[in-house]
Design a protein around this motif. Structure first.
Motif, PDB file in Angstrom:
ATOM      1  N   ASP A 254      -4.828   4.055  -2.780  1.00  0.00           N
ATOM      2  CA  ASP A 254      -3.583   3.541  -1.913  1.00  0.00           C
ATOM      3  C   ASP A 254      -3.828   3.794  -0.772  1.00  0.00           C
ATOM      4  O   ASP A 254      -2.674   2.543  -0.217  1.00  0.00           O
ATOM      5  CB  ASP A 254      -2.303   3.908  -2.600  1.00  0.00           C
ATOM      6  N   TYR A 255      -4.549   3.982  -0.111  1.00  0.00           N
ATOM      7  CA  TYR A 255      -4.386   4.281   1.500  1.00  0.00           C
ATOM      8  C   TYR A 255      -5.535   3.465   2.072  1.00  0.00           C
ATOM      9  O   TYR A 255      -5.634   3.787   3.607  1.00  0.00           O
ATOM     10  CB  TYR A 255      -4.067   5.426   2.061  1.00  0.00           C
TER      11      TYR A 255
ATOM     12  N   TRP B 260       0.555  -0.944  -0.101  1.00  0.00           N
ATOM     13  CA  TRP B 260      -0.103   0.199  -0.434  1.00  0.00           C
ATOM     14  C   TRP B 260       0.633   1.370  -0.119  1.00  0.00           C
ATOM     15  O   TRP B 260       2.159   0.930   0.126  1.00  0.00           O
ATOM     16  CB  TRP B 260      -1.063  -0.697   1.156  1.00  0.00           C
TER      17      TRP B 260
ATOM     18  N   GLN C  38      -5.053  -4.637   0.308  1.00  0.00           N
ATOM     19  CA  GLN C  38      -3.817  -4.597  -0.514  1.00  0.00           C
ATOM     20  C   GLN C  38      -3.466  -5.832  -0.513  1.00  0.00           C
ATOM     21  O   GLN C  38      -2.513  -6.363   0.281  1.00  0.00           O
ATOM     22  CB  GLN C  38      -3.236  -3.389  -0.622  1.00  0.00           C
TER      23      GLN C  38
END
Length: 655
Positions: free
Chosen positions: A456-457, A304, A462
Motif C-alpha cells: 500500500d506504500y 495509498w 496507485q
C-alpha cells in the motif's frame, strides 16, 4: 441515472463473472440479461432521490432527507438487534462486536444520531442511558485512545454543563468515577516521556482532543496538563513541518497526516489556544490542497496507505464538513466540495447491504488490514453511520446557512501534474507525485509503510485504472524485489535517497543507494552495492517507468521479479508488428483498456499470468484483483561499474 445502485449492478455482474471464471463455467448472456432486469426491479424503489435521470444538479434538501432516512433506518435495525447491554451481545446484525473500540464507536454513533435527529430515543430506547451503559462496557483499561475519544465526544454531545447533561445524569456516583477513568488521556499518554504509549504519532491528536473536551466538561481542571498535551501534539507543525510523519523518523505519510492536523486544530479551538491554531494553519492549507489534488471523480481521496476503501470516502465527507466550518482552508469552491461530499456518499451507499445492514467491506475480493479485520466488521459499519451523522449535521446546517439549495452532480477536476515533498531531509526524502491528466489519474507515493516494502506504500501509480494493489502485502507491485545470494530480499522503496521532480511535473526521478529488506522493520536500510535510478515520465496517455541498476561491486542476484496486479477480468497478450516491444498485455477493465508493454530489458525476462482466485494477492481495498502479470529473471549479474536497464510502458484507452 441509478445513483448509487448502478454501481451495485455492475459489481454483482463482475462478481458472478469472476465466479464463473473460477469455476470454469461458460458465461451465459441470457443470465446476465435476467440479472440486469431482476436487479433493476429490486433497486428502483431505493433509487436515490437527489439526482434524478438527466439531472445535472443535486438538491441539498433531498440529499439531506435521503441521508437522514438512511441513518434512521439502519441504526434502528442495529439497536433492535441488541436485546440487552448486560452483557453486551457478541454479534449484532450477524457481525462480531468484539473488536477494538467497537462499543465505543457505537456509543459515538448514538450520540451523533441524537444530535442529528434532535431525539433522545431510538427504537423505543433511551439514548443517553444506553450511552451511559456502553461507557461502562468500555471501562476496561485495555480500551483506550479511540474508545476514550468516542466516550468524550458522546458526553460532549449532550452539553458542556454536566449538571444538565442527560448522559451524566443517567449515571450513579460510582459509574461517574468509572467514566472519569475512561476519559483520562493518561491511559495512553505518558507525561514523563511526553509520548503516546506504543502507538503511532497521530494518536497525539486523539489525546489532544480528549484533553480539550475533558477541560470543557470540567473532567480535567489542570490547564497545564491540557496545554502540555496540545503543545506536544502540535510539535511537528510548530517545528515547521507541513506534513506529519506517523512513524518518526521513518517517513510514514498517509491520510492520517491530515486527520492529525484537523484534530490538533479542533482541540486548539476548543481550548482557546489561538497560538496553536495559528501555527497549524499552514499545514491545513497545504494538506487540504493535496487532498483535493488527489480527489477522484467518485469522491475518493488518498489512494495509498491505510485506507480500506470506504474509509477514504468517509474522510471526504468529514473533511468537506470541516472545510465548510473553516472556509479559510478550502482548496476549492464550496459547491465543488459539496459535489465531492455527495459523490462520496453515493459511493458508500452503493457499498452498503440493506439486507445485512452492513458495509460490504469483507465481500469476495476485499482485503483485510491487520487492524481492520472480521472482529471489527460491526465497528466499521457503525463507525460509518456515526461519521455520516456527524458530517451531515454540519453539512446540512452550513449549506442552509449559505443558502445553497443545489450544486453540480458531476465533479469537474482540473488537470494537474505536480510533486509534493513531505520532507527533504538530507539522508532520506519523501513525497508524492500526483497526476490527473486525461486517462492518467494516479498518485505515486515515495513513503514508508508499517513494514518495509508494504504494497500500500510502494512507489507505484496507485489509483490508476486497471492497476490494483493487494491489501497490506509484501509484494513487488511495479517495484522489483531482488533476492541476493545470501537469500536476502531487497527493494528500492521506503522513501528515496534523492527525488528529482521535473519543473513541469511531467516526470520524476528517484535514486536509491540505501535499499530496504522487503518485509523488514521500517527505517532499517542495507547497502547492497547497487544504485537504482528510476524515472517515471508522462507522454500523452502513456506512462513510462525506466530503471537503471548500477553496481559499485560485483553483485549476483539469484532472482529478480516484479508484478503488475490488475483489476481486469481478462487480458489479451501478444506482440505488435514493427514494434520494439518484446511483450504487450491488454487488460480489459469495464470500458477501458490498460496496456502494459515491456519495452526493453538488458537481461532475459520471463513472464506469466496468474489468476489470483480467492488468495490474499487477489484482495484489494476496492475489490478483486483477478490477474497478476509476473515478470522474473534468474541469475542476474551486475559487474562493478556496470549499468543495466529495463523499461515498461503503461497506457490507458477506451475500448
Amino acid at each position: 441515472m441509478l445513483f448509487p445502485h448502478m454501481n451495485i449492478l455492475k459489481r454483482k455482474i463482475r462478481e458472478e463473472r469472476h465466479f464463473c471464471v473460477r469455476q470454469g463455467r461458460s458465461i451465459d448472456l441470457l443470465w446476465f440479461l435476467s440479472l440486469y432486469i431482476g436487479l433493476c426491479a429490486t433497486l428502483l424503489p431505493a433509487k436515490a432521490q437527489d439526482a434524478p435521470a438527466g439531472s445535472t444538479q443535486i438538491q441539498t434538501a433531498a440529499l439531506d432527507h435521503e441521508i437522514r432516512q438512511f441513518i434512521d433506518e439502519q441504526l434502528t435495525a442495529h439497536v433492535q438487534d441488541i436485546p440487552t447491554l448486560s452483557p453486551p451481545p457478541r454479534r449484532v446484525a450477524g457481525a462480531l462486536t468484539i473488536g477494538e473500540f467497537s462499543w465505543g464507536t457505537f456509543m459515538r454513533t448514538l450520540a451523533a444520531y441524537s444530535q442529528l435527529s434532535g431525539s433522545q430515543t431510538i427504537a423505543g430506547r433511551n439514548i443517553p442511558a444506553m450511552i451511559g451503559q456502553i461507557g461502562l462496557i468500555e471501562a476496561s483499561p485495555m480500551e483506550k485512545a479511540w474508545a476514550q475519544l468516542y466516550a468524550a465526544l458522546s458526553l460532549q454531545a449532550f452539553g458542556a454543563d454536566l449538571s444538565h447533561n442527560a448522559v451524566w445524569l443517567s449515571l450513579s456516583e460510582q459509574d461517574k468515577a468509572v467514566w472519569k477513568s475512561i476519559l483520562d488521556p493518561g491511559r495512553f499518554y505518558d507525561r514523563k516521556t511526553k509520548m503516546v504509549i506504543h502507538l503511532p504519532q497521530n494518536y497525539l491528536g486523539v489525546a489532544a482532543r480528549i484533553a480539550a473536551i475533558d477541560y470543557q466538561l470540567g473532567i480535567i481542571t489542570d490547564r497545564s496538563y491540557v496545554d502540555e498535551i496540545l503543545n506536544r501534539a502540535a510539535q511537528q507543525f510548530t517545528d515547521g513541518e507541513l506534513f506529519a510523519d506517523d512513524d518518526l523518523p521513518n517517513g510514514r505519510y498517509d491520510r492520517y497526516s491530515l486527520e492529525y492536523a484537523r484534530y490538533v486544530y479542533v482541540a486548539a479551538q476548543l481550548s482557546g489556544r489561538k497560538d496553536v491554531a495559528h501555527a497549524v494553519e499552514p499545514t491545513l492549507k497545504a494538506q487540504t490542497r493535496l487532498w483535493w489534488d488527489l480527489m477522484s471523480a467518485d469522491g475518493y481521496g488518498y489512494s495509498w496507505g491505510r485506507s480500506l476503501g470506504d474509509i477514504s470516502y468517509m474522510d471526504t465527507m468529514e473533511i468537506v464538513s470541516f472545510l465548510l466550518q473553516y472556509p479559510q482552508f478550502q482548496p476549492a469552491p464550496a459547491q465543488d466540495l459539496a459535489t465531492a461530499y455527495a459523490l462520496a456518499w453515493h459511493s458508500l451507499r452503493s457499498d452498503f447491504d440493506d439486507k445485512t445492514h452492513l458495509l460490504r467491506i469483507f465481500e469476495f475480493g476485499r482485503g483485510e488490514y491487520s487492524y481492520i479485520n472480521k472482529d471489527r466488521e460491526w465497528q466499521q459499519t457503525t463507525g460509518f453511520l456515526g461519521k455520516l451523522a456527524s458530517a451531515e449535521l454540519a453539512f446540512s446546517a452550513l449549506m442552509q446557512e449559505a443558502k445553497v439549495s443545489s450544486f453540480p452532480a458531476t465533479l469537474h477536476l482540473p488537470e494537474i501534474s505536480r510533486f509534493q515533498y513531505f520532507t527533504q531531509h538530507s539522508d532520506r526524502q519523501f513525497g508524492v507525485w500526483i497526476v490527473h491528466k486525461g486517462h492518467l489519474q494516479f498518485a505515486l507515493p515515495i513513503v514508508t509503510g508499517p513494514r518495509s516494502a508494504t504494497s500500500d506504500y510502494l512507489p507505484a501509480p496507485q489509483g490508476l485504472t486497471g492497476f490494483g494493489i493487494p491489501v497490506e502485502k509484501i509484494y513487488p507491485c511495479l517495484v522489483p524485489f531482488l533476492e541476493l545470494e545470501d537469500h536476502t530480499v531487497i527493494s528500492a522503496a521506503d522513501g528515496a535517497d534523492e527525488i528529482q521532480p521535473s519543473p513541469d511535473g511531467q516526470s520524476i526521478t528517484a535514486i536509491w543507494k540505501k535499499w530496504v529488506t522487503s518485509g523488514g522493520r521500517s527505517g532499517v536500510f542495507v547497502d547492497p552495492g547497487i544504485t537504482a535510478t528510476v524515472t517515471w515520465r508522462i507522454e500523452g496517455d502513456h506512462l513510462f517507468r525506466s530503471e537503471t541498476l548500477t553496481a559499485s561491486k560485483t553483485v549476483h542476484v539469484s532472482r529478480w521479479w516484479v508484478a503488475m496486479p490488475s483489476t481486469a477480468n481478462d487480458v489479451i497478450t501478444g506482440s505488435e508488428k514493427n514494434s520494439a516491444e518484446t511483450d504487450v498485455y491488454r487488460f480489459h477493465v469495464h470500458d477501458d483498456v490498460l496496456t502494459f508493454r515491456l519495452r526493453h530489458s538488458d537481461w532475459p525476462i520471463e513472464t506469466e499470468i496468474i489468476a489470483t482466485g480467492d488468495s490474499a494477492l487477489g484482495k484489494g481495498a476496492h475489490g478483486p484483483i483477478p490477474l497478476l502479470l509476473v515478470l522474473s529473471s534468474s541469475g542476474l549479474s551486475l559487474e562493478a561499474s556496470q549499468s543495466k536497464q529495463w523499461e515498461v510502458e503503461l497506457s490507458l484507452s477506451a475500448k
